[in-house]
Design a protein around this motif. Structure first.
Motif, PDB file in Angstrom:
ATOM      1  N   ASN A  95      50.650  20.704  14.828  1.00  0.00           N
ATOM      2  CA  ASN A  95      50.949  20.048  13.848  1.00  0.00           C
ATOM      3  C   ASN A  95      52.937  19.477  14.035  1.00  0.00           C
ATOM      4  O   ASN A  95      53.617  20.693  14.509  1.00  0.00           O
ATOM      5  N   GLU A  96      52.296  18.813  15.046  1.00  0.00           N
ATOM      6  CA  GLU A  96      53.577  17.988  15.608  1.00  0.00           C
ATOM      7  C   GLU A  96      54.856  17.575  15.011  1.00  0.00           C
ATOM      8  O   GLU A  96      56.071  16.862  15.275  1.00  0.00           O
ATOM      9  N   THR A  97      54.877  17.436  13.958  1.00  0.00           N
ATOM     10  CA  THR A  97      55.572  16.469  12.780  1.00  0.00           C
ATOM     11  C   THR A  97      56.689  18.027  12.496  1.00  0.00           C
ATOM     12  O   THR A  97      57.840  17.554  11.770  1.00  0.00           O
ATOM     13  N   GLN A  98      56.541  18.926  12.814  1.00  0.00           N
ATOM     14  CA  GLN A  98      57.600  20.139  12.936  1.00  0.00           C
ATOM     15  C   GLN A  98      59.095  19.685  13.953  1.00  0.00           C
ATOM     16  O   GLN A  98      60.074  21.067  14.259  1.00  0.00           O
ATOM     17  N   ASN A  99      58.973  19.132  14.614  1.00  0.00           N
ATOM     18  CA  ASN A  99      59.807  18.655  15.465  1.00  0.00           C
ATOM     19  C   ASN A  99      60.895  18.270  15.004  1.00  0.00           C
ATOM     20  O   ASN A  99      60.980  17.735  13.751  1.00  0.00           O
ATOM     21  N   PRO A 100      61.991  17.423  15.761  1.00  0.00           N
ATOM     22  CA  PRO A 100      62.943  17.199  15.081  1.00  0.00           C
ATOM     23  C   PRO A 100      63.595  16.586  14.145  1.00  0.00           C
ATOM     24  O   PRO A 100      63.996  15.933  13.082  1.00  0.00           O
ATOM     25  N   THR A 101      63.156  15.085  14.749  1.00  0.00           N
ATOM     26  CA  THR A 101      62.732  13.891  14.654  1.00  0.00           C
ATOM     27  C   THR A 101      61.238  13.218  13.290  1.00  0.00           C
ATOM     28  O   THR A 101      60.348  12.294  13.174  1.00  0.00           O
ATOM     29  N   SER A 128      59.357  -0.084  19.510  1.00  0.00           N
ATOM     30  CA  SER A 128      59.108   0.483  18.375  1.00  0.00           C
ATOM     31  C   SER A 128      58.669   0.203  17.449  1.00  0.00           C
ATOM     32  O   SER A 128      59.312  -0.545  16.948  1.00  0.00           O
ATOM     33  N   THR A 129      57.571   0.836  16.893  1.00  0.00           N
ATOM     34  CA  THR A 129      57.219   0.553  15.219  1.00  0.00           C
ATOM     35  C   THR A 129      57.946   1.508  14.521  1.00  0.00           C
ATOM     36  O   THR A 129      57.376   2.141  13.544  1.00  0.00           O
ATOM     37  N   GLY A 130      58.421   2.615  14.836  1.00  0.00           N
ATOM     38  CA  GLY A 130      59.031   3.862  14.511  1.00  0.00           C
ATOM     39  C   GLY A 130      59.284   4.908  14.840  1.00  0.00           C
ATOM     40  O   GLY A 130      60.533   5.530  15.272  1.00  0.00           O
ATOM     41  N   ASN A 131      58.359   5.871  15.162  1.00  0.00           N
ATOM     42  CA  ASN A 131      58.706   6.991  15.165  1.00  0.00           C
ATOM     43  C   ASN A 131      59.525   7.030  17.271  1.00  0.00           C
ATOM     44  O   ASN A 131      60.863   7.442  17.452  1.00  0.00           O
ATOM     45  N   MET A 132      59.052   6.077  18.070  1.00  0.00           N
ATOM     46  CA  MET A 132      60.210   6.271  19.361  1.00  0.00           C
ATOM     47  C   MET A 132      61.586   5.242  18.690  1.00  0.00           C
ATOM     48  O   MET A 132      62.331   6.181  19.421  1.00  0.00           O
ATOM     49  N   GLY A 133      62.008   4.889  18.309  1.00  0.00           N
ATOM     50  CA  GLY A 133      62.880   4.389  17.599  1.00  0.00           C
ATOM     51  C   GLY A 133      63.810   5.493  17.433  1.00  0.00           C
ATOM     52  O   GLY A 133      65.001   6.019  17.978  1.00  0.00           O
ATOM     53  N   SER A 134      63.172   5.954  16.047  1.00  0.00           N
ATOM     54  CA  SER A 134      63.852   7.336  15.696  1.00  0.00           C
ATOM     55  C   SER A 134      64.203   8.805  16.268  1.00  0.00           C
ATOM     56  O   SER A 134      65.390   8.809  16.967  1.00  0.00           O
ATOM     57  N   SER A 135      63.289   8.829  16.665  1.00  0.00           N
ATOM     58  CA  SER A 135      63.096  10.227  18.230  1.00  0.00           C
ATOM     59  C   SER A 135      64.196   9.830  19.191  1.00  0.00           C
ATOM     60  O   SER A 135      65.034  10.918  19.865  1.00  0.00           O
ATOM     61  N   ILE A 136      63.827   8.636  20.146  1.00  0.00           N
ATOM     62  CA  ILE A 136      65.263   7.817  20.493  1.00  0.00           C
ATOM     63  C   ILE A 136      66.869   7.947  19.953  1.00  0.00           C
ATOM     64  O   ILE A 136      67.693   8.116  20.885  1.00  0.00           O
ATOM     65  N   PRO A 156      57.904   0.409   8.344  1.00  0.00           N
ATOM     66  CA  PRO A 156      59.082   0.705   7.405  1.00  0.00           C
ATOM     67  C   PRO A 156      59.901   1.293   7.472  1.00  0.00           C
ATOM     68  O   PRO A 156      60.584   1.385   7.982  1.00  0.00           O
ATOM     69  N   LYS A 157      60.748   1.007   6.343  1.00  0.00           N
ATOM     70  CA  LYS A 157      61.668   1.391   6.227  1.00  0.00           C
ATOM     71  C   LYS A 157      62.632   2.500   6.647  1.00  0.00           C
ATOM     72  O   LYS A 157      63.662   2.544   6.591  1.00  0.00           O
ATOM     73  N   GLU A 158      61.976   2.921   5.819  1.00  0.00           N
ATOM     74  CA  GLU A 158      62.351   4.946   6.196  1.00  0.00           C
ATOM     75  C   GLU A 158      62.607   4.792   7.824  1.00  0.00           C
ATOM     76  O   GLU A 158      62.893   5.879   7.791  1.00  0.00           O
ATOM     77  N   LYS A 159      61.119   3.955   8.025  1.00  0.00           N
ATOM     78  CA  LYS A 159      61.673   4.619  10.046  1.00  0.00           C
ATOM     79  C   LYS A 159      62.961   3.449  10.143  1.00  0.00           C
ATOM     80  O   LYS A 159      63.759   4.218  11.095  1.00  0.00           O
ATOM     81  N   VAL A 160      63.793   2.725  10.430  1.00  0.00           N
ATOM     82  CA  VAL A 160      64.353   1.392  10.270  1.00  0.00           C
ATOM     83  C   VAL A 160      66.044   2.531  10.093  1.00  0.00           C
ATOM     84  O   VAL A 160      66.889   2.506  10.553  1.00  0.00           O
ATOM     85  N   MET A 161      65.733   3.292   8.732  1.00  0.00           N
ATOM     86  CA  MET A 161      67.208   3.924   8.552  1.00  0.00           C
ATOM     87  C   MET A 161      67.279   4.739   9.076  1.00  0.00           C
ATOM     88  O   MET A 161      68.511   5.452   9.658  1.00  0.00           O
ATOM     89  N   SER A 162      66.372   5.965   9.919  1.00  0.00           N
ATOM     90  CA  SER A 162      66.453   7.031  10.014  1.00  0.00           C
ATOM     91  C   SER A 162      67.325   6.726  11.899  1.00  0.00           C
ATOM     92  O   SER A 162      67.215   7.356  12.788  1.00  0.00           O
ATOM     93  N   MET A 163      66.818   5.677  11.714  1.00  0.00           N
ATOM     94  CA  MET A 163      67.808   4.420  13.286  1.00  0.00           C
ATOM     95  C   MET A 163      69.030   4.102  13.835  1.00  0.00           C
ATOM     96  O   MET A 163      70.159   5.372  13.747  1.00  0.00           O
ATOM     97  N   SER A 371      55.371  12.989  10.797  1.00  0.00           N
ATOM     98  CA  SER A 371      55.337  12.849   9.028  1.00  0.00           C
ATOM     99  C   SER A 371      55.050  11.677   8.710  1.00  0.00           C
ATOM    100  O   SER A 371      55.102  10.785   8.805  1.00  0.00           O
ATOM    101  N   GLY A 372      54.280  12.194   7.182  1.00  0.00           N
ATOM    102  CA  GLY A 372      54.331  11.405   6.149  1.00  0.00           C
ATOM    103  C   GLY A 372      55.205  10.617   5.656  1.00  0.00           C
ATOM    104  O   GLY A 372      54.915   9.777   5.385  1.00  0.00           O
ATOM    105  N   LEU A 373      56.298  11.198   5.899  1.00  0.00           N
ATOM    106  CA  LEU A 373      57.141  11.103   5.241  1.00  0.00           C
ATOM    107  C   LEU A 373      58.116   9.538   5.472  1.00  0.00           C
ATOM    108  O   LEU A 373      59.363   9.248   4.604  1.00  0.00           O
ATOM    109  N   LYS A 374      57.568   9.210   6.025  1.00  0.00           N
ATOM    110  CA  LYS A 374      58.371   8.374   7.504  1.00  0.00           C
ATOM    111  C   LYS A 374      57.775   6.946   7.046  1.00  0.00           C
ATOM    112  O   LYS A 374      58.236   5.939   7.073  1.00  0.00           O
TER     113      LYS A 374
END
Ligand SMILES: *Cc1c(COP(=O)(O)O)cnc(C)c1O
Length: 402
Positions: A95-101, A128-136, A156-163, A371-374
């Protein structure tokens, strides 16, 4: 950087300098870190995973302050519903959704930022399409490195906002095709001497190796038969294989798990190539899939993955849009809310089992990558049991439920 470390192109074996700003060889091949003397590498004592497996990592000295506590994610046996669905006795969920981002990208970002620190870089960019951008963005914020993220419009806007919240500069790029947009930005970055951290870059892949080391410890030295991975830029699958392969070279394990490459049918540049027996990536463009985290239509370095698939007997399977949504729902009904890309392996494993490519008793790990929340927009494909009830009508509503 430690001594005895090289940066080498994966197919033609040409050596490159660590000062190189582009993360691919001149001919587009992936670059990888090679460490001399792996035959004698061993596992040491240490608090952190990267300390225990430091013989396998290129960094001379990891600055612990770069870490956000990535890794240490759960590896759990799937419940009966999921076992019955795929038709296996032994399915495990990492379950890698348990990571910090909330995605595995954090393991790679940790390695990229550790490297950027070692090289004295103070700005880093990514496409990035999202996760990579949020993470870095999160890791850059922690390390004090300026981050620029180029995202396609469909992110998705959840990913843009989290960057944005981490202070990154985010540019939503209007372009007809994501792969072409990547190429254009890469050549501009080269001109401007800007490092574009790629999903398949050599240092990121070193970070992904930590997943294999962690699973090696979690399984008490046991090795799964298969690991199913949703694949896009190909960095994750390359890293997980590389980790196990290096433990094998060191004589610590006696077999290497086979990878299962999973893609959406609407964008399956690697899986299609393998199914058709081709040696080269089959490029996809102008497609749509709900699995927006796996939308690289023409992955750089993809030929190497195809080559490895033949060499090591890996499996490859793609899944339809309906199958992705159904898998997302099934995982959620077992307690795991993942994004569509992360749900793709579940259905792929079922199909591979049905066609007899995987034995019923095989031990298979599926990696829940994010994670599904993004990605809340995709929830419109699901039905929910959410109703608005007047406080005076609760009794009536409840009797209907019972
Ligand atoms: C990035 C990503 C992938 C694909 O990994 P690659 O290293 O690009 O092949 C799969 N799932 C999720 C959730 C991702 O963010």
């Amino acid at each position: 950087m430690k001594k005895g470390i090289k940066l080498v192109s994966t197919i033609t074996n040409l050596e490159y300098s660590f000062d190189r700003i582009e993360e691919f060889a001149d001919n587009g091949e992936s670059l990888e870190v090679r460490i001399d003397g792996l035959e004698n590498a061993g596992i040491k004592a240490g608090k952190n995973l990267w300390e225990r497996f430091s013989d396998f990592l290129p960094f001379s000295d990891i600055d612990e302050s770069v870490s956000l506590g990535e890794g240490n994610t759960a590896l759990i046996k799937a419940d009966k519903k999921l076992l019955d669905f795929v038709g296996l006795d032994n399915l495990y969920i990492k379950n890698e959704t348990q990571n910090p981002t909330w995605s595995f990208k954090d393991r790679g970002s940790f390695a990229c930022i550790a490297m950027a620190k070692e090289m004295g870089e103070n700005v880093s960019a990514t496409i990035s399409t999202g996760n990579m951008g949020s993470s870095i963005s999160a890791y850059g914020a922690k390390a004090g490195i300026k981050i620029i993220v180029f995202v396609p419009e469909f992110t998705p806007k959840e990913k843009v906002m989290s960057m944005g919240i981490h202070g990154a500069t985010v540019m939503k790029i209007i372009a007809p095709d994501y792969s072409d947009m990547k190429k254009q930005i890469l050549s501009l970055a080269k001109k401007m001497n800007l490092r574009i951290v790629s999903g398949n870059g050599p240092f990121r892949v070193e970070g992904y190796k930590l997943t294999s080391f962690e699973m090696y410890e979690q399984m008490n030295g046991g090795i799964p038969d298969y690991i199913a991975i949703p694949t896009s830029a190909c960095g994750h699958i390359r890293g997980i294989f590389k980790g196990y392969n290096e433990l094998f070279i060191a004589g610590i394990i006696s077999k290497i798990p086979k990878m299962i490459i999973v893609q959406a049918m609407n964008n399956s540049p690697i899986v299609s190539a393998i199914k058709e027996g081709k040696k080269h990536v089959v490029p996809f463009s102008n497609f749509h899939t709900v699995a927006e985290a796996i939308t690289t239509g023409n992955p750089m370095g993809g030929d190497e993955i195809i080559h490895k698939a033949y060499k090591y007997g890996w499996l490859a399977e793609s899944v339809t849009e309906d199958e992705i949504i159904e898998s997302q729902k099934l995982l959620a009904e077992s307690g795991y809310f993942v994004e569509p890309a992360s749900a793709t392996p579940l259905y792929a494993i079922k199909k591979l089992r049905e066609s007899g490519k995987i034995e019923k008793t095989a031990t298979v790990v599926t990696i829940l990558t994010g994670s599904g929340l993004k990605d809340m927009t995709v929830l419109r494909y699901h039905k929910f049991n959410v109703t608005l009830v007047n406080v005076n009508d609760v009794e009536k509503a409840l009797s209907n439920v019972k």
